[in-house]
Design an enzyme around this catalytic site. Structure first.
Site, PDB file in Angstrom:
ATOM      1  N   ALA A  10      -9.149 128.810  55.149  1.00 56.43           N
ATOM      2  CA  ALA A  10      -9.411 128.024  53.931  1.00 56.43           C
ATOM      3  C   ALA A  10      -8.511 126.800  53.886  1.00 56.43           C
ATOM      4  O   ALA A  10      -8.042 126.380  52.831  1.00 56.43           O
ATOM      5  CB  ALA A  10      -9.192 128.909  52.695  1.00 56.43           C
ATOM      6  N   GLY A  11      -8.245 126.245  55.065  1.00 59.89           N
ATOM      7  CA  GLY A  11      -7.428 125.033  55.156  1.00 59.89           C
ATOM      8  C   GLY A  11      -8.295 123.798  54.949  1.00 59.89           C
ATOM      9  O   GLY A  11      -9.318 123.839  54.251  1.00 59.89           O
ATOM     10  N   ASN A  12      -7.887 122.712  55.595  1.00 60.66           N
ATOM     11  CA  ASN A  12      -8.574 121.438  55.353  1.00 60.66           C
ATOM     12  C   ASN A  12     -10.044 121.465  55.768  1.00 60.66           C
ATOM     13  O   ASN A  12     -10.925 121.090  54.986  1.00 60.66           O
ATOM     14  CB  ASN A  12      -7.859 120.318  56.115  1.00 60.66           C
ATOM     15  CG  ASN A  12      -6.567 119.914  55.433  1.00 60.66           C
ATOM     16  OD1 ASN A  12      -6.415 120.086  54.223  1.00 60.66           O
ATOM     17  ND2 ASN A  12      -5.635 119.372  56.200  1.00 60.66           N
ATOM     18  N   VAL A  13     -10.320 121.901  56.998  1.00 60.59           N
ATOM     19  CA  VAL A  13     -11.720 121.903  57.463  1.00 60.59           C
ATOM     20  C   VAL A  13     -12.511 122.973  56.715  1.00 60.59           C
ATOM     21  O   VAL A  13     -13.621 122.724  56.226  1.00 60.59           O
ATOM     22  CB  VAL A  13     -11.816 122.148  58.987  1.00 60.59           C
ATOM     23  CG1 VAL A  13     -13.287 122.184  59.413  1.00 60.59           C
ATOM     24  CG2 VAL A  13     -11.068 121.078  59.771  1.00 60.59           C
ATOM     25  N   ARG A  88      -5.085 118.943  71.907  1.00 65.12           N
ATOM     26  CA  ARG A  88      -5.793 120.137  71.421  1.00 65.12           C
ATOM     27  C   ARG A  88      -5.397 121.354  72.253  1.00 65.12           C
ATOM     28  O   ARG A  88      -5.307 122.459  71.750  1.00 65.12           O
ATOM     29  CB  ARG A  88      -7.306 119.924  71.512  1.00 65.12           C
ATOM     30  CG  ARG A  88      -7.836 118.851  70.573  1.00 65.12           C
ATOM     31  CD  ARG A  88      -9.339 118.702  70.721  1.00 65.12           C
ATOM     32  NE  ARG A  88      -9.876 117.658  69.860  1.00 65.12           N
ATOM     33  CZ  ARG A  88     -10.031 116.385  70.237  1.00 65.12           C
ATOM     34  NH1 ARG A  88      -9.692 116.003  71.447  1.00 65.12           N
ATOM     35  NH2 ARG A  88     -10.542 115.504  69.389  1.00 65.12           N
ATOM     36  N   VAL A 118     -15.005 126.370  65.276  1.00 65.31           N
ATOM     37  CA  VAL A 118     -14.456 125.034  65.031  1.00 65.31           C
ATOM     38  C   VAL A 118     -13.029 124.916  65.580  1.00 65.31           C
ATOM     39  O   VAL A 118     -12.610 123.855  66.044  1.00 65.31           O
ATOM     40  CB  VAL A 118     -14.464 124.718  63.509  1.00 65.31           C
ATOM     41  CG1 VAL A 118     -13.799 123.370  63.215  1.00 65.31           C
ATOM     42  CG2 VAL A 118     -15.893 124.710  62.969  1.00 65.31           C
ATOM     43  N   ASN A 120      -9.576 124.751  67.581  1.00 58.96           N
ATOM     44  CA  ASN A 120      -9.277 124.136  68.885  1.00 58.96           C
ATOM     45  C   ASN A 120      -8.300 124.972  69.712  1.00 58.96           C
ATOM     46  O   ASN A 120      -7.544 125.746  69.133  1.00 58.96           O
ATOM     47  CB  ASN A 120      -8.664 122.748  68.649  1.00 58.96           C
ATOM     48  CG  ASN A 120      -9.716 121.674  68.508  1.00 58.96           C
ATOM     49  OD1 ASN A 120     -10.693 121.665  69.239  1.00 58.96           O
ATOM     50  ND2 ASN A 120      -9.511 120.775  67.553  1.00 58.96           N
ATOM     51  N   HIS A 175     -14.730 119.203  74.432  1.00 59.29           N
ATOM     52  CA  HIS A 175     -14.162 118.489  73.280  1.00 59.29           C
ATOM     53  C   HIS A 175     -12.727 118.157  73.626  1.00 59.29           C
ATOM     54  O   HIS A 175     -11.801 118.853  73.273  1.00 59.29           O
ATOM     55  CB  HIS A 175     -14.222 119.398  72.047  1.00 59.29           C
ATOM     56  CG  HIS A 175     -13.782 118.719  70.793  1.00 59.29           C
ATOM     57  ND1 HIS A 175     -14.253 117.491  70.401  1.00 59.29           N
ATOM     58  CD2 HIS A 175     -12.928 119.114  69.819  1.00 59.29           C
ATOM     59  CE1 HIS A 175     -13.695 117.170  69.239  1.00 59.29           C
ATOM     60  NE2 HIS A 175     -12.889 118.133  68.872  1.00 59.29           N
TER      61      HIS A 175
END
Ligand SMILES: NC(=O)c1ccc[n+]([C@@H]2O[C@H](COP(=O)([O-])OP(=O)(O)OC[C@H]3O[C@@H](n4cnc5c(N)ncnc54)[C@H](O)[C@@H]3O)[C@@H](O)[C@H]2O)c1
Length: 310
Positions: A10-13, A88, A118, A120, A175
């Site tokens: 539940a962080g930024n992303v 990353r 999502v 990394n 990525h």
């Protein structure tokens, strides 16, 4: 809502993805994090915005996995993000343990879910989730190419001063710094950008795209990008939830496609209710193929590092 998506981390992303899912009224949302109170607080805050934003999605926060039961999709954003000076790949040992643990708990409650990874380093974390879940390859998909191509589209739009809606862009590969933006498949209203932008400027846009994540990290200083990453993950979730069958660049498990074996890497896929419903193979020039193989070799190195971590 008749669909349910769990967002782990539940962080930024994660919190931004939860907001977008709810505000688009795509599904009910469960936010899970190890931090006591944080997923609960963010879910409640988003719930209190609902009357103003005019949606009826239910949002729940939790520190354990019961609430995630029978999710249609689980978006995994748990872990640490990079800080200035980090690549990353520096995140691999910490995040591999987290993704392994999170995936096992998710599978126990949602054995039929589709996983959108999502965290990394993205392609390596897809391998961790694939192995830990035991899911078929169509139900584990990584988010990177949608973000990378959105960045390329934004930069093309700035260069030509045309609407982002007229622009499609194409990015292949892992990525990381070895990602492969493909200018000849990147178009403005169907016109390849190679017809519209001089080669030296295309090279500059490609370079900015490949370093797009680092550019944001160096500006923010305390974390990495999250608005565009959340948008990208939600576009993938929407295509699955609505069975839209969009063709999107995603990390998929390749078994011979593009001459690559047993590796997650970014390629165009068809995303529908079954997850990855098709992998689209296009013929590449020798230069493009060499760039993709270089990117695949970098992902293979990370996969080998995972083995050493045990
Ligand atoms: N694929 C991409 O294109 C892309 C883009 C942006 C960010 N990311 C990655 O996504 C991840 C999240 O980024 P962020 O900016 O949201 O980071 P963040 O630090 O804001 O949030 C991560 C959250 O994960 C939580 N967490 C840690 N361990 C956990 C566990 N075991 N179970 C549940 N939750 C746990 C943390 O408490 C934190 O709230 C990072 O790894 C970042 O590198 C990937």
């Amino acid at each position: 809502m008749d669909k349910k998506v769990t967002v782990v981390g539940a962080g930024n992303v994660g919190a931004t993805a939860a907001q977008r899912l709810a505000e688009k009224e795509l599904c009910d949302v469960v936010l899970i994090d190890i931090l006591d109170g944080v997923p609960q607080g963010k879910a409640l805050d988003l719930t209190e915005a609902a009357p103003i934003e005019k949606h009826d999605a239910h949002l729940t926060g939790a520190n354990t996995y019961e609430a995630s039961k029978d999710s249609d999709i689980v978006i995994i954003t748990a872990g640490i993000a990079r800080k200035p000076g980090m690549s990353r790949d520096d995140l691999i040992s910490t995040n591999a343990g987290i993704i392994n643990d999170v995936t096992k708990q998710i599978v126990a409650y949602s054995p039929e879910a589709i996983l959108i990874i999502v965290s990394n380093p993205l392609d390596a974390m897809c391998h961790v989730a694939f192995d830990a879940s035991g899911f078929p390859k169509n139900r584990v998909v990584g988010m990177a190419g949608v973000l990378d191509s959105a960045r390329f589209r934004a930069f093309i739009s700035m260069e030509l001063n045309v609407s982002v809606e007229s622009i499609h862009a194409f990015v292949l590969g892992g990525h990381g710094d070895t990602m492969v933006p493909l200018p000849r498949f990147s178009t403005v209203a169907g016109i390849p950008i190679t017809e519209l932008i001089p080669q030296d400027r295309i090279d500059a846009l490609v370079d900015r795209t490949a370093n797009g994540g680092a550019e944001i990290v160096s500006l923010l200083k305390t974390g990495s990008a999250y608005y565009a990453p959340a948008s990208a993950a939600v576009e993938m979730a929407e295509s699955i939830l609505k069975d839209k069958k969009k063709i999107l660049p995603c990390a998929a498990y390749l078994q011979g496609e593009y001459g690559i074996q047993d590796l997650f890497i970014g390629v165009p896929v068809k995303l529908g209710s079954k997850g990855i419903e098709d992998i689209i193979e296009i013929s590449l020039t020798d230069t493009e193929k060499a760039a993709l193989m270089n990117s695949a070799a970098a992902v293979q190195d990370l996969k080998d590092d995972l083995k050493k971590l045990g």
